[in-house]
Design an enzyme around this catalytic site. Sequence first.
Site, PDB file in Angstrom:
ATOM      1  N   CYS A  60      -0.936   5.567  10.407  1.00  0.00           N
ATOM      2  CA  CYS A  60       0.320   4.888  10.773  1.00  0.00           C
ATOM      3  C   CYS A  60       0.047   3.534  11.400  1.00  0.00           C
ATOM      4  CB  CYS A  60       1.084   5.698  11.818  1.00  0.00           C
ATOM      5  SG  CYS A  60       1.497   7.320  11.286  1.00  0.00           S
ATOM      6  N   CYS A 106       7.098  -5.665  15.492  1.00  0.00           N
ATOM      7  CA  CYS A 106       6.735  -4.704  16.538  1.00  0.00           C
ATOM      8  C   CYS A 106       5.314  -5.039  17.006  1.00  0.00           C
ATOM      9  CB  CYS A 106       6.826  -3.269  16.017  1.00  0.00           C
ATOM     10  SG  CYS A 106       8.502  -2.852  15.495  1.00  0.00           S
ATOM     11  N   GLU A 124       0.813  -1.214   0.000  1.00  0.00           N
ATOM     12  CA  GLU A 124       0.000   0.000   0.000  1.00  0.00           C
ATOM     13  C   GLU A 124       0.845   1.262   0.000  1.00  0.00           C
ATOM     14  OE1 GLU A 124      -4.039  -1.479   2.129  1.00  0.00           O
ATOM     15  OE2 GLU A 124      -2.490  -0.888   3.525  1.00  0.00           O
ATOM     16  N   CYS A 161       3.328   8.564   1.487  1.00  0.00           N
ATOM     17  CA  CYS A 161       3.915   7.566   2.388  1.00  0.00           C
ATOM     18  C   CYS A 161       4.043   6.268   1.594  1.00  0.00           C
ATOM     19  CB  CYS A 161       2.985   7.412   3.590  1.00  0.00           C
ATOM     20  SG  CYS A 161       3.487   6.110   4.720  1.00  0.00           S
ATOM     21  N   CYS A 178       6.479  -7.265   6.815  1.00  0.00           N
ATOM     22  CA  CYS A 178       7.633  -6.806   7.609  1.00  0.00           C
ATOM     23  C   CYS A 178       8.047  -7.932   8.550  1.00  0.00           C
ATOM     24  CB  CYS A 178       7.251  -5.563   8.416  1.00  0.00           C
ATOM     25  SG  CYS A 178       8.681  -4.788   9.237  1.00  0.00           S
ATOM     26  N   CYS A 199       1.978  -3.045  15.732  1.00  0.00           N
ATOM     27  CA  CYS A 199       1.890  -2.650  14.323  1.00  0.00           C
ATOM     28  C   CYS A 199       1.148  -3.700  13.502  1.00  0.00           C
ATOM     29  CB  CYS A 199       3.300  -2.454  13.755  1.00  0.00           C
ATOM     30  SG  CYS A 199       3.291  -1.988  12.012  1.00  0.00           S
TER      31      CYS A 199
HETATM   32  N1  SAH Z   1       9.553   0.000   9.864  1.00  0.00           N
HETATM   33  C1  SAH Z   1       9.790   1.406   9.891  1.00  0.00           C
HETATM   34  C2  SAH Z   1       8.823   2.147   9.002  1.00  0.00           C
HETATM   35  C3  SAH Z   1       7.396   2.161   9.519  1.00  0.00           C
HETATM   36  S1  SAH Z   1       6.996   3.798   9.828  1.00  0.00           S
HETATM   37  C4  SAH Z   1       9.768   1.910  11.315  1.00  0.00           C
HETATM   38  O1  SAH Z   1       9.492   1.107  12.202  1.00  0.00           O
HETATM   39  O2  SAH Z   1      10.112   3.056  11.569  1.00  0.00           O
HETATM   40  C5  SAH Z   1       5.505   3.691  10.622  1.00  0.00           C
HETATM   41  C6  SAH Z   1       5.495   4.342  11.986  1.00  0.00           C
HETATM   42  O3  SAH Z   1       4.226   4.072  12.582  1.00  0.00           O
HETATM   43  C7  SAH Z   1       6.537   3.733  12.907  1.00  0.00           C
HETATM   44  O4  SAH Z   1       7.021   4.676  13.820  1.00  0.00           O
HETATM   45  C8  SAH Z   1       5.706   2.705  13.619  1.00  0.00           C
HETATM   46  O5  SAH Z   1       6.301   2.291  14.818  1.00  0.00           O
HETATM   47  C9  SAH Z   1       4.413   3.434  13.816  1.00  0.00           C
HETATM   48  N2  SAH Z   1       3.289   2.544  14.077  1.00  0.00           N
HETATM   49  C10 SAH Z   1       3.211   1.221  13.850  1.00  0.00           C
HETATM   50  N3  SAH Z   1       2.025   0.740  14.233  1.00  0.00           N
HETATM   51  C11 SAH Z   1       1.322   1.789  14.695  1.00  0.00           C
HETATM   52  C12 SAH Z   1      -0.001   1.929  15.189  1.00  0.00           C
HETATM   53  N4  SAH Z   1      -0.831   0.896  15.275  1.00  0.00           N
HETATM   54  N5  SAH Z   1      -0.398   3.161  15.561  1.00  0.00           N
HETATM   55  C13 SAH Z   1       0.430   4.222  15.444  1.00  0.00           C
HETATM   56  N6  SAH Z   1       1.670   4.151  14.956  1.00  0.00           N
HETATM   57  C14 SAH Z   1       2.117   2.941  14.598  1.00  0.00           C
END
Ligand code: SAH
Length: 396
Positions: A365, A142, A118, A131, A138, A145
């Site tokens: 995000c 985390c 996406e 974005c 991935c 996420c």
């Molecule tokens: N893998 C990279 C790029 C992803 S960026 C990274 O971890 O930085 C996406 C951002 O959104 C990251 O900071 C991630 O931690 C955050 N994120 C992931 N899941 C989320 C959620 N459910 N709500 C808000 N932010 C989230």
Amino acid sequence: MSTDAEQTAVSGEAAGSGEAAGSGESAGRVNLLGLTREQLQAFCALLGSKPFRARQLMNWLYKRGCDRFEDMSDLALGFRALLAARAEIRLPEIVSQQQASDGTRKWLLRADQSQAFEMVYIPESDRGTLCISSQVGCALDCTFCATAQQGFNRNLSTAEIVGQVWLANRELGFEPAGDRIITNVVLMGMGEPLANFRNVVPALRILLDDLGFDLSRRRVTLSTSGLVPQIYRLAQEINVALAVSLHAPDDDLRSQLVPINRLHPIAELLEACWHYIDEQNGRSVTFEYVMLDQVNDSAAQARALARLLAGHPAKVNLIPFNPYPGSRFRRSSDAAIFQFRDLLLRGGVMATVRRTRGDDIDAACGQLVGRVTDRTVVRLGSRAEAARSRVARANA
Ligand code: SAH
């Protein structure tokens, strides 16, 4: 420190899934979209043409948004025919698209028969941010996420990464002589960009190249969960803005939320960040911090975070948690989020709260899931644990 688990995290490179559909060639044709200026010049030389042909091609491709050789009217007919035989301009195919009530748009793009990824466009009064994704799924696992729940399928090719910006421009009605529609690009979609270093760095070069998308280095941001060795490599390779997903002020909590922390703890990560800024004459690293109710949002945690970052080139971007089906966290209250921000400011750290955009179409995000069916479910958390106990046994 480099362990099996870390290798796994970058397994897209190691396992050979980096070169996949859309990346290089089909029927022996080279996809020009994935080539940097130097590679395009080399390719033109290979076809027996002058290097300035590369300049003309980039002009058609990126300044005029043209993807058909037959329309490139200032190229000699013979050269156009040669290109048609040996090259192609292949874009990811759009599977579907959605528009949120706030104007945010999301596209689902095909990676192959069963996989999709996406990209999201976020319009604001003074800028337009795209974005983009760097992987299908991935591997970093985390815990908060949605993409992590999908597991990992493969790396996107350079052409697929660059192709997202190209396609979004076309979808958004870009005109060659008109204003920029996409002013900022953030690698904050699906995937861990530094785990796909080999394809991401050339894509960044094309985004910054004045013959390419000609974006300002301050307006291209790579976000990483904290692959420390690759942050050092990136500092040597290219100059873009860096965002780091920190999410906790101490190692115990961060290791639970962002398992890569077990390999590269906070002190090591911050050292890499300050090095990055030094090397690049950068302004500051943006630390992303997802606000999880009663997990990482207390006043004590805000003070601890301020102590960690004060006096360094850092700013904090607080991201209200975006829920998704099956998520086990809750978003912090607005009161907690603003108290956290104020404590950071009082502690001498610049802090902002990210406005949630596009959540009614799951475009916010951490909500991007694409379609990852044939997944190699790589769970870094458990592998990091296994690798750690192996090391502990070996040292015992
Ligand atoms: N893998 C990279 C790029 C992803 S960026 C990274 O971890 O930085 C996406 C951002 O959104 C990251 O900071 C991630 O931690 C955050 N994120 C992931 N899941 C989320 C959620 N459910 N709500 C808000 N932010 C989230």
